[in-house]
Design an enzyme around this catalytic site. Structure first.
Site, PDB file in Angstrom:
ATOM      1  N   THR A  65       0.830  -1.197   0.000  1.00 43.30           N
ATOM      2  CA  THR A  65       0.000   0.000   0.000  1.00 43.30           C
ATOM      3  C   THR A  65       0.870   1.256   0.000  1.00 43.30           C
ATOM      4  O   THR A  65       2.104   1.169  -0.128  1.00 43.30           O
ATOM      5  CB  THR A  65      -1.046  -0.045   1.148  1.00 43.30           C
ATOM      6  OG1 THR A  65      -1.914   1.070   1.008  1.00 43.30           O
ATOM      7  CG2 THR A  65      -0.414  -0.012   2.533  1.00 43.30           C
ATOM      8  N   GLY A 113     -11.695  11.488 -10.985  1.00 40.36           N
ATOM      9  CA  GLY A 113     -10.408  11.248 -10.340  1.00 40.36           C
ATOM     10  C   GLY A 113      -9.447  10.664 -11.355  1.00 40.36           C
ATOM     11  O   GLY A 113      -9.870  10.018 -12.331  1.00 40.36           O
ATOM     12  N   ASP A 140      -6.559  -4.078  -7.924  1.00 39.35           N
ATOM     13  CA  ASP A 140      -7.547  -3.052  -7.560  1.00 39.35           C
ATOM     14  C   ASP A 140      -8.682  -2.918  -8.587  1.00 39.35           C
ATOM     15  O   ASP A 140      -9.856  -2.918  -8.230  1.00 39.35           O
ATOM     16  CB  ASP A 140      -6.862  -1.679  -7.420  1.00 39.35           C
ATOM     17  CG  ASP A 140      -6.274  -1.469  -6.038  1.00 39.35           C
ATOM     18  OD1 ASP A 140      -6.724  -2.137  -5.097  1.00 39.35           O
ATOM     19  OD2 ASP A 140      -5.357  -0.643  -5.911  1.00 39.35           O
ATOM     20  N   GLY A 171      -6.124   9.497 -10.060  1.00 37.68           N
ATOM     21  CA  GLY A 171      -5.025   8.971  -9.249  1.00 37.68           C
ATOM     22  C   GLY A 171      -4.852   7.475  -9.482  1.00 37.68           C
ATOM     23  O   GLY A 171      -5.340   6.914 -10.479  1.00 37.68           O
ATOM     24  N   GLY A 172      -4.161   6.812  -8.548  1.00 37.65           N
ATOM     25  CA  GLY A 172      -3.852   5.394  -8.690  1.00 37.65           C
ATOM     26  C   GLY A 172      -5.091   4.521  -8.830  1.00 37.65           C
ATOM     27  O   GLY A 172      -5.149   3.629  -9.690  1.00 37.65           O
ATOM     28  N   LYS A 205       3.524   1.384  -3.869  1.00 36.80           N
ATOM     29  CA  LYS A 205       2.998   0.636  -5.023  1.00 36.80           C
ATOM     30  C   LYS A 205       3.864   0.782  -6.282  1.00 36.80           C
ATOM     31  O   LYS A 205       4.107  -0.185  -6.989  1.00 36.80           O
ATOM     32  CB  LYS A 205       1.553   1.051  -5.326  1.00 36.80           C
ATOM     33  CG  LYS A 205       0.563   0.589  -4.269  1.00 36.80           C
ATOM     34  CD  LYS A 205      -0.862   0.908  -4.685  1.00 36.80           C
ATOM     35  CE  LYS A 205      -1.840   0.452  -3.617  1.00 36.80           C
ATOM     36  NZ  LYS A 205      -3.243   0.601  -4.002  1.00 36.80           N
ATOM     37  N   TYR A 251     -14.900   3.883   1.241  1.00 37.68           N
ATOM     38  CA  TYR A 251     -15.589   2.863   2.045  1.00 37.68           C
ATOM     39  C   TYR A 251     -15.718   3.257   3.517  1.00 37.68           C
ATOM     40  O   TYR A 251     -16.215   2.483   4.331  1.00 37.68           O
ATOM     41  CB  TYR A 251     -14.876   1.503   1.927  1.00 37.68           C
ATOM     42  CG  TYR A 251     -13.392   1.556   2.183  1.00 37.68           C
ATOM     43  CD1 TYR A 251     -12.889   1.571   3.476  1.00 37.68           C
ATOM     44  CD2 TYR A 251     -12.492   1.626   1.123  1.00 37.68           C
ATOM     45  CE1 TYR A 251     -11.529   1.637   3.712  1.00 37.68           C
ATOM     46  CE2 TYR A 251     -11.128   1.703   1.344  1.00 37.68           C
ATOM     47  CZ  TYR A 251     -10.657   1.704   2.639  1.00 37.68           C
ATOM     48  OH  TYR A 251      -9.303   1.779   2.872  1.00 37.68           O
TER      49      TYR A 251
HETATM   50  P1  NAP Z   1      -4.447   9.356  -5.308  1.00 35.91           P
HETATM   51  O1  NAP Z   1      -3.595   8.567  -6.220  1.00 35.91           O
HETATM   52  O2  NAP Z   1      -3.821  10.248  -4.291  1.00 35.91           O
HETATM   53  O3  NAP Z   1      -5.462  10.236  -6.202  1.00 35.91           O
HETATM   54  C1  NAP Z   1      -6.386  11.119  -5.611  1.00 35.91           C
HETATM   55  C2  NAP Z   1      -7.363  11.625  -6.664  1.00 35.91           C
HETATM   56  O4  NAP Z   1      -8.398  12.340  -5.996  1.00 35.91           O
HETATM   57  C3  NAP Z   1      -6.758  12.604  -7.669  1.00 35.91           C
HETATM   58  O5  NAP Z   1      -7.425  12.470  -8.890  1.00 35.91           O
HETATM   59  C4  NAP Z   1      -7.069  13.963  -7.031  1.00 35.91           C
HETATM   60  O6  NAP Z   1      -7.158  15.013  -7.949  1.00 35.91           O
HETATM   61  C5  NAP Z   1      -8.449  13.684  -6.490  1.00 35.91           C
HETATM   62  N1  NAP Z   1      -8.830  14.554  -5.376  1.00 35.91           N
HETATM   63  C6  NAP Z   1      -8.316  14.563  -4.128  1.00 35.91           C
HETATM   64  N2  NAP Z   1      -8.957  15.479  -3.374  1.00 35.91           N
HETATM   65  C7  NAP Z   1      -9.887  16.080  -4.175  1.00 35.91           C
HETATM   66  C8  NAP Z   1     -10.832  17.119  -4.006  1.00 35.91           C
HETATM   67  N3  NAP Z   1     -10.958  17.735  -2.825  1.00 35.91           N
HETATM   68  N4  NAP Z   1     -11.628  17.465  -5.048  1.00 35.91           N
HETATM   69  C9  NAP Z   1     -11.508  16.835  -6.247  1.00 35.91           C
HETATM   70  N5  NAP Z   1     -10.616  15.854  -6.485  1.00 35.91           N
HETATM   71  C10 NAP Z   1      -9.812  15.475  -5.462  1.00 35.91           C
HETATM   72  O7  NAP Z   1      -5.416   8.411  -4.453  1.00 35.91           O
HETATM   73  P2  NAP Z   1      -5.997   6.965  -4.863  1.00 35.91           P
HETATM   74  O8  NAP Z   1      -5.069   5.922  -4.385  1.00 35.91           O
HETATM   75  O9  NAP Z   1      -6.408   6.994  -6.274  1.00 35.91           O
HETATM   76  O10 NAP Z   1      -7.278   6.861  -3.900  1.00 35.91           O
HETATM   77  C11 NAP Z   1      -8.407   7.705  -4.081  1.00 35.91           C
HETATM   78  C12 NAP Z   1      -9.481   7.320  -3.058  1.00 35.91           C
HETATM   79  O11 NAP Z   1      -9.919   5.994  -3.313  1.00 35.91           O
HETATM   80  C13 NAP Z   1      -9.011   7.322  -1.593  1.00 35.91           C
HETATM   81  O12 NAP Z   1     -10.051   7.841  -0.817  1.00 35.91           O
HETATM   82  C14 NAP Z   1      -8.816   5.855  -1.261  1.00 35.91           C
HETATM   83  O13 NAP Z   1      -9.067   5.571   0.104  1.00 35.91           O
HETATM   84  C15 NAP Z   1      -9.897   5.220  -2.135  1.00 35.91           C
HETATM   85  N6  NAP Z   1      -9.545   3.831  -2.524  1.00 35.91           N
HETATM   86  C16 NAP Z   1     -10.466   2.873  -2.274  1.00 35.91           C
HETATM   87  C17 NAP Z   1     -10.191   1.565  -2.641  1.00 35.91           C
HETATM   88  C18 NAP Z   1     -11.170   0.469  -2.339  1.00 35.91           C
HETATM   89  O14 NAP Z   1     -10.774  -0.703  -2.324  1.00 35.91           O
HETATM   90  N7  NAP Z   1     -12.433   0.785  -2.135  1.00 35.91           N
HETATM   91  C19 NAP Z   1      -8.983   1.251  -3.291  1.00 35.91           C
HETATM   92  C20 NAP Z   1      -8.079   2.292  -3.556  1.00 35.91           C
HETATM   93  C21 NAP Z   1      -8.368   3.589  -3.166  1.00 35.91           C
HETATM   94  P3  NAP Z   1      -5.861  15.900  -8.353  1.00 35.91           P
HETATM   95  O15 NAP Z   1      -5.057  15.061  -9.303  1.00 35.91           O
HETATM   96  O16 NAP Z   1      -6.475  17.096  -9.009  1.00 35.91           O
HETATM   97  O17 NAP Z   1      -5.127  16.202  -7.074  1.00 35.91           O
END
Ligand code: NAP
Length: 280
Positions: free
Chosen positions: A62, A128, A102, A130-131, A66, A220
């Site tokens: 995590t 979004g 994922d 991100g990852g 990654k 979640y």
């Molecule tokens: P990440 O790589 O840090 O990417 C974050 C994304 O969210 C980016 O696109 C960012 O936009 C956007 N963002 C953050 N704050 C924002 C805001 N206030 N308004 C609009 N956009 C915003 O994170 P990630 O790993 O992709 O994870 C994203 C979310 O998914 C987290 O909450 C994580 O806990 C959840 N998640 C859940 C699972 C699951 O199994 N359910 C798995 C993985 C992740 P910018 O590029 O513009 O900054």
């Protein structure tokens, strides 16, 4: 006895041990699963040590490791290669294999929640870049949906996502989601918006997103987000992020301990209780 662990820095927040230890007990299997904090500077040595430890079956990976682990693994699955990110490492004959589960975890959860969905017929909006968004976009694109649009407040990141994955998708600025010319069947929130620990009150304006039948939140914690409540008020069917979290763990458990576990009602209840305990 087979051993496995989740690594990250920090790692105290990880729920993986709760999931895997529940399954070990449920399947009545001998095995151990722990969480280990690994500093970025120690990552390479740590992986090399575990690769040569015959008791060690593998690791979940995590934040923030990654991408670095993808560079350290000896071999990568096709999707881990494209994503350049790994959330599962397995060890066999002193070889480290890297995978990313994922996106497929998300797909499994989507199919389980909405069995009526045919992905190839959908127009999909991913919010979004991100990852998580990246792995979801890659898995969805394999089913050739009618359309994928990736919305992000930082447009460059959405452009980069589409370019790197070489998928057929359109990168757009987040503000475009409300554009009346657009319509989508499924909206996916792949940002932390709505997460308990995120001090942000932004919500989706569901009334102004045309055509929506389904909303999938990958947050979640809480199990049911404010956005899900708002979507349901507009008669949009919803799914939360817990299913993705549990389904992405299935291939890991199966490779570590040799038995495919169930994402059962019991497991969901067990994790939901945990969410209530920590999610304040
Ligand atoms: P990440 O790589 O840090 O990417 C974050 C994304 O969210 C980016 O696109 C960012 O936009 C956007 N963002 C953050 N704050 C924002 C805001 N206030 N308004 C609009 N956009 C915003 O994170 P990630 O790993 O992709 O994870 C994203 C979310 O998914 C987290 O909450 C994580 O806990 C959840 N998640 C859940 C699972 C699951 O199994 N359910 C798995 C993985 C992740 P910018 O590029 O513009 O900054």
């Amino acid at each position: 006895m087979k051993k496995a662990a989740v690594i990250g820095f920090p790692i105290s927040h990880s729920w993986s041990p709760i999931i895997h230890n529940y399954w070990l007990k449920e399947c009545n299997l001998p095995g151990e699963y722990e969480k280990i904090e690994v500093k970025p500077a120690d990552l390479k040595t740590f992986i090399a040590d575990k690769k040569n430890d015959n008791e060690f079956a593998g690791l979940n990976v995590t934040i923030p490791h990654k991408e670095s682990v993808a560079k350290i693994c000896d071999q990568l699955s096709e999707n881990a290669k494209k994503l350049q990110a790994v959330n599962l490492v397995t060890f066999k004959n002193n070889i480290a294999y890297g995978y990313n589960t994922d996106g497929d975890g998300f797909l499994e959860s989507l199919k389980e929640t909405f069995p009526e969905i045919d992905i190839s017929k959908l127009k999909i909006a991913i919010f979004g870049a991100g990852g998580a968004a990246k792995s979801i976009a890659l898995s969805l694109s394999e089913h050739k949906p009618k359309k994928i649009s990736v919305f992000n407040r930082n447009l460059d990141r959405a452009v980069e996502l589409v370019k790197k994955l070489k998928i057929s998708a359109e990168p757009l600025h987040a503000s475009e989601l409300k554009n009346a010319e657009r319509s989508y069947d499924l909206l996916i929130n792949a940002t932390p918006l709505g997460m308990t620990s995120v001090n942000n009150l932004d919500t989706f304006d569901f009334k102004n997103i045309k055509g929506l039948n389904f909303f999938a939140d990958i947050v979640y914690n809480p199990e049911k987000t404010k956005n899900m409540f708002l979507a349901e008020k507009q008669n949009i069917k919803t799914m939360g992020g817990l299913g993705m979290l549990l389904h992405q763990a299935v291939p890991a458990f199966e490779t570590f301990y040799g038995k495919k576990p169930n994402v059962s009602v019991g497991l969901r209840g067990h994790i939901a209780e945990h969410i209530l305990r920590v999610g304040k």
